[in-house]
Design a protein around this motif. Structure first.
Motif: not given
Length: 440
Positions: A185-187, A261-263, A142-155, A280-283
């Motif tokens: 579907e929005r990710r 990756t969630m992007s 889980s976490g918060v994905c922000r599009t300011d300067g980036g736009g993805f979370c990964g492990m 925003g937030f995802f889990d």
């Protein structure tokens, strides 16, 4: 023709006529019979060593036309497909049986095998982590994905001490469910594998449809979706961009790293963002990650006998300190510079400054004074002033260093590209797209 044979006793003996008649009748009956497909799946309520068979039944009636003769009828009937069965071999198991200490050790070792790799590496401020959920049969990514300067979370996993043997496997599976919302579907969801010991940006990736997997799970009354990502679907990428004419994924020498990756970026030749991306937030709750392969029906009995003794073996990984020591010398040299230029804290401060100036319409000086006032509540006025001055000094030095590196390295490269492009165009040679200008 066959009808003539059935009624002409001079052509065929009675026994042959009867056999042919029974054959035709049985084929017609079979045309409307259910076809059973079997898939060996893991039951989320069972322990890691238990499996069961799921029968997925569907009716596939064959429609015959009036002008079809019995001979044509026999030719139009295709053989019944062999039931498909899958064996799922878990590598990382995040289920937790409170009555089994060994199973909890598997969960903790699985959790410790992963590290975060968010968009901070490219100037973003997204933040995510794979965390334990005590007394639950899953882990939470889980976490918060922000599009300011980036736009993805990964492990991704830490480097394996020995590559995973994927011989005979057909892909990677994930048992998971999106708990934060109902809009997967929005990710853009991606699975990543690495087939060498490098730690660069060139990896193999494959997008997967989490929504489709969740819909299938709901249809069968299961809250856990099973995502199956075939090795054939992986392609070489550099960041979010596809590498043209890149090699196909070859797992014969083993897999050295697995990641997710969630992007907002889709896999494409050029940088392509998903329309209507949900920041925003995802889990995402995850139970297992592993390999799978199909088997023929005749192996079913032997598989059921062998599966009772199956034990999850979480691969050994290097520690974060060991992984740092094994990095190439050039990367060790550049790493401190990269941290200075792409500091995650600096990125967050810049984002906060932008919010204050754009949303609250503050001047830069007012925003700085607001920061001093906010810190004063926790550390006092004087320490807050000194800390703010220190931050401003470091950020100024960082800006000067970035500008100097652009002048020394980036601008000359851009200038050379523009010169080469101009010469090629003048000589009438085939040219690629126009290089970026110095100000881009």
């Amino acid at each position: 023709m066959s009808s003539l044979l059935l009624h002409n006793k001079t052509l065929l003996p009675n026994a042959v006529q009867l056999s042919l008649f029974i054959f035709l009748i049985s084929d017609v009956i079979q045309a409307f019979s259910p076809v059973i497909n079997h898939a060996i799946i893991r039951d989320s309520k069972w322990t890691p060593s238990q499996y069961h068979i799921l029968d997925r039944t569907f009716i596939s009636p064959r429609i015959f036309h009036d002008d079809q003769t019995p001979t044509a009828l026999m030719a139009s009937i295709s053989p019944t497909p062999t039931p498909t069965q899958y064996v799922f071999n878990p590598i990382f198991d995040f289920t937790n049986d409170s009555t089994s200490s060994s199973n909890n050790e598997i969960k903790q070792k699985s959790l410790a095998s992963f590290e975060r790799i968010d968009d901070a590496i490219m100037g973003g401020i997204s933040l995510s982590a794979l965390k334990d959920v005590p007394q639950q049969n899953y882990a939470s990514w889980s976490g918060v994905c922000r599009t300011d300067g980036g736009g993805f979370c990964g492990m991704r996993t830490l480097p394996f001490k020995a590559p995973l043997n994927a011989t005979g496997e057909e892909g990677i599976y994930i048992d998971c469910k999106l708990a934060s919302d109902d809009e997967p579907e929005r990710r853009v969801w991606k699975m990543t594998v690495r087939t060498d010991t490098s730690r660069g940006e060139m990896v193999f990736q494959s997008q997967f449809d989490l929504k489709e997997a969740m819909d299938i799970a709901k249809e069968r009354g299961d809250e856990w979706a099973r995502v199956m990502v075939k090795f054939d679907g992986f392609q070489m990428v550099r960041g979010p961009r596809l590498v043209l004419d890149g090699p196909k994924l070859d797992v014969s020498r083993g897999i050295f790293q697995i990641g997710m990756t969630m992007s907002k970026f889709q896999m494409a030749v050029n940088t392509t963002e998903l329309e209507n991306f949900r920041p925003g937030f995802f889990d995402l709750h995850i139970q297992r990650i592993g390999f799978y392969h199909s088997v023929v029906e005749t192996q079913q009995q032997q598989l059921q006998e062998d599966m009772g003794d199956h034990v999850v073996g979480v691969p050994d990984t290097l520690t974060k300190m060991e992984a740092k020591k094994k990095r190439p010398v050039l990367l060790k040299i550049l790493s401190p510079v990269a941290k200075l230029l792409f500091s995650e804290k600096a990125n967050r401060r810049r984002s906060a400054m932008n919010i204050l100036r754009e949303n609250r319409e503050m001047s830069r000086m007012r925003a700085i004074l607001f920061g001093i006032k906010s810190r004063r509540k926790s550390m006092g006025l004087i320490p807050s002033i000194f800390k703010t001055v220190g931050i401003l000094g470091v950020d100024s030095a960082r800006t000067i260093l970035k500008s100097a590196l652009k002048v020394i390295f980036v601008y000359p490269l851009k200038l050379m590209s523009m010169i080469v492009f101009t010469i090629q165009k003048t000589l009438g040679m085939k040219v690629t797209k126009k290089p970026p200008s110095l100000t881009e």
